[in-house]
Design an enzyme around this catalytic site. Structure first.
Site, PDB file in Angstrom:
ATOM      1  CD  GLU A 127      -2.815  -1.238   2.378  1.00 21.40           C
ATOM      2  OE1 GLU A 127      -2.464  -0.724   3.450  1.00 21.40           O
ATOM      3  OE2 GLU A 127      -3.901  -1.814   2.225  1.00 21.40           O
ATOM      4  CB  CYS A 166       7.305  -5.220   8.743  1.00 20.58           C
ATOM      5  SG  CYS A 166       8.697  -4.517   9.653  1.00 20.58           S
ATOM      6  CB  CYS A 175       2.830  -1.774  13.457  1.00 17.11           C
ATOM      7  SG  CYS A 175       2.998  -1.676  11.678  1.00 17.11           S
ATOM      8  CB  CYS A 187       0.551   6.551  11.631  1.00 12.09           C
ATOM      9  SG  CYS A 187       1.086   8.050  10.823  1.00 12.09           S
TER      10      CYS A 187
HETATM   11  S1  SF4 Z   1       6.093  -0.006  12.858  1.00 11.77           S
HETATM   12 FE1  SF4 Z   1       5.336  -1.729  11.573  1.00 11.77          FE
HETATM   13  S2  SF4 Z   1       6.311  -1.488   9.584  1.00 11.77           S
HETATM   14 FE2  SF4 Z   1       7.446  -0.179  11.051  1.00 11.77          FE
HETATM   15  S3  SF4 Z   1       9.115  -1.496  11.792  1.00 11.77           S
HETATM   16 FE3  SF4 Z   1       7.423  -1.799  13.234  1.00 11.77          FE
HETATM   17  S4  SF4 Z   1       6.299  -3.597  12.439  1.00 11.77           S
HETATM   18 FE4  SF4 Z   1       7.634  -2.841  10.785  1.00 11.77          FE
END
Ligand code: SF4
Length: 349
Positions: free
Chosen positions: A87, A109, A116, A338
Site C-alpha cells: 500500500e 515486516c 502496527c 499511521c
Molecule cells: S512499525 Fe510496523 S512497519 Fe514499522 S518497523 Fe514496526 S512492524 Fe515494521
C-alpha cells in the site's frame, strides 16, 4: 529485462550501452511517462536497440483506491506481478496542490511492533527499487495539476532493512532530470536500526531521519517493539546523534501513546527529557510528533487514549522541556493512517 524506472542515470550509463547525456535523457523521459521504445527519445539508434533488447518499464496494478470521507487522504492498494500486495498513501500538504507520498519498502515486516498492522503480517519480501519508485509515479499520475513535494518511508516495512534499494530509490526521487524531489523533503522512518541510521547519514545526507520511539523507557519499549531487545534505545540514540552531526538535520521523533500503557504524564516527561538530552548532545532540536493511535482491528490489544490522558501526556513532554506537536494522522476510515497499513488481501496471496 531491467526495469528502467528503477535505474539512476549513472547506473544506466554504467551498463555501457550509452553515454551519460543519453542516460539522463532516457531517465527524464521515463520518469515523465514520456518514453517511447520506438525511438523518439533523442538517443542514438544503437542505444535504442540496446534499450529495446534489455529493458522494460513494468507497472503495478492498482487493485484499490480508497478515498477517505474524513479528509483528502487516498490509499492505493498495489499488486506486483508475483501477486504481492502493498500500500501507498497520498497525503495532502497544507499548501494546495502539494502532496507527500507515504511509500512502502517491504511487503509485510519482520520487526513485529505490537501496535502496527504491518508487523502482524510478518515479512513476505523486500520491494525492488522500481516498485518503490513506481508508488510515487502512480500517485503523481493521480494528481492532475498537483505535484509530489515529498516522500516519507513510513508505509509497510522497515526501510533500513531494505536499505540498498531504499537508497537507490532516494537517488531516483532526487535526480534533477527526473522526479526532482528535494532530499530535504524525503524522510526515512525507522523503528531503530543503528547501523542503517549511520549508513543513511553517509549515503543520503540530505534526507531526514524519523525515529519511532514507542516509549522512552527501555523495558516498556522492548515490550512494544521487540527489535529493542537487539538494539537498545541508547544505541539507537547514539546513531541518531551521529546522523544529526553528519547531516546537520534534526530528526523527527514519533510517538503514539497507548491507553493505559504509555500515555501517562511520566511517559510524556521521559520523552521530553530524552529529546532535551538529544538536543544537548547533537546541538540540534528534534521535533516530537505525537500521533493519536489508530486502531488496527478487532483483535487490537491497544486503544487510543482519551483526550484528557493525551493532554496529560503532552504536559509531561512540555515539563520535560519540550513542546510536542500533535500530528494529524489522516485517512483512518480507510485504514490509511499511521500503523494501519496491512494490505489485508496480501494474506491470501
Ligand atoms: S512499525 Fe510496523 S512497519 Fe514499522 S518497523 Fe514496526 S512492524 Fe515494521
Amino acid at each position: 529485462m531491467l526495469p528502467l524506472q528503477g535505474l539512476t542515470p549513472d547506473a544506466l550509463a554504467a551498463l555501457g550501452a550509452m553515454d551519460p547525456a543519453e542516460a539522463r535523457r532516457v531517465h527524464a523521459c521515463v520518469q515523465r511517462d514520456d518514453f517511447d521504445f520506438r525511438g523518439r527519445t533523442g538517443v542514438r539508434r544503437q542505444s535504442m536497440e540496446w534499450l529495446r533488447r534489455s529493458c522494460h518499464v513494468p507497472s503495478l496494478e492498482v487493485v484499490h483506491e480508497a478515498r477517505s470521507q474524513l479528509d483528502p487522504f487516498v490509499k492505493f492498494g498495489l499488486r506486483a506481478a508475483d501477486g504481492a500486495i502493498f500500500e501507498t498513501v497520498r497525503i495532502p500538504l497544507e499548501r494546495p496542490g502539494r502532496y507527500t507520498v507515504c511509500v512502502s519498502s517491504q511487503v509485510g515486516c519482520a520487526l513485529a511492533c505490537r501496535f502496527c498492522a504491518t508487523g502482524r503480517l510478518g515479512l513476505q519480501r523486500n520491494l525492488e527499487t522500481w516498485e518503490i519508485v513506481e508508488q510515487v509515479r502512480i500517485v503523481r499520475r493521480s494528481l492532475g495539476e498537483g505535484r509530489v513535494h515529498g516522500v516519507v518511508f513510513q508505509g509497510m516495512g522497515e526501510p533500513l532493512s531494505n536499505l540498498d534499494r531504499v537508497l537507490d530509490a532516494i537517488r531516483i526521487f532526487s535526480e534533477p532530470s527526473g522526479l526532482a524531489i528535494d532530499g530535504r523533503n524525503i524522510t526515512v522512518c525507522t523503528a531503530g536500526l543503528p547501523a542503517g541510521i549511520r549508513r543513511l547519514a553517509l549515503e543520503a545526507p540530505r534526507v531526514r531521519l524519523g525515529l519511532s520511539l514507542g516509549s522512552a523507557q527501555e523495558d516498556k519499549r522492548r515490550s512494544l517493539m521487540p527489535i529493542s531487545g537487539r538494539h537498545p534505545l541508547s544505541s539507537v540514540l547514539d546513531a541518531a546523534v551521529h546522523h544529526a552531526q553528519v547531516t546537520g538535520l534534526a530528526p523527527l521523533f514519533a510517538v503514539a501513546p497507548l491507553k493505559g500503557v504509555s500515555d501517562s504524564f511520566e511517559d510524556g516527561l521521559r520523552i521530553g527529557q530524552l529529546a532535551m538530552d538529544f538536543w544537548k548532545r547533537s546541538g540540534l532540536r528534534p521535533r516530537i510528533s505525537v500521533i493519536p493511535y489508530n486502531s488496527i482491528g478487532p483483535e487490537d490489544p491497544f486503544e487510543r487514549p482519551d483526550t484528557q490522558a493525551l493532554e496529560e501526556f503532552e504536559r509531561g513532554v512540555m515539563v520535560g522541556g519540550y513542546p510536542p506537536h500533535r500530528r494529524y494522522s489522516g485517512g483512518s476510515d480507510v485504514s490509511a493512517a499511521c500503523g494501519q497499513l496491512a494490505a489485508r488481501e496480501a494474506r491470501s496471496c
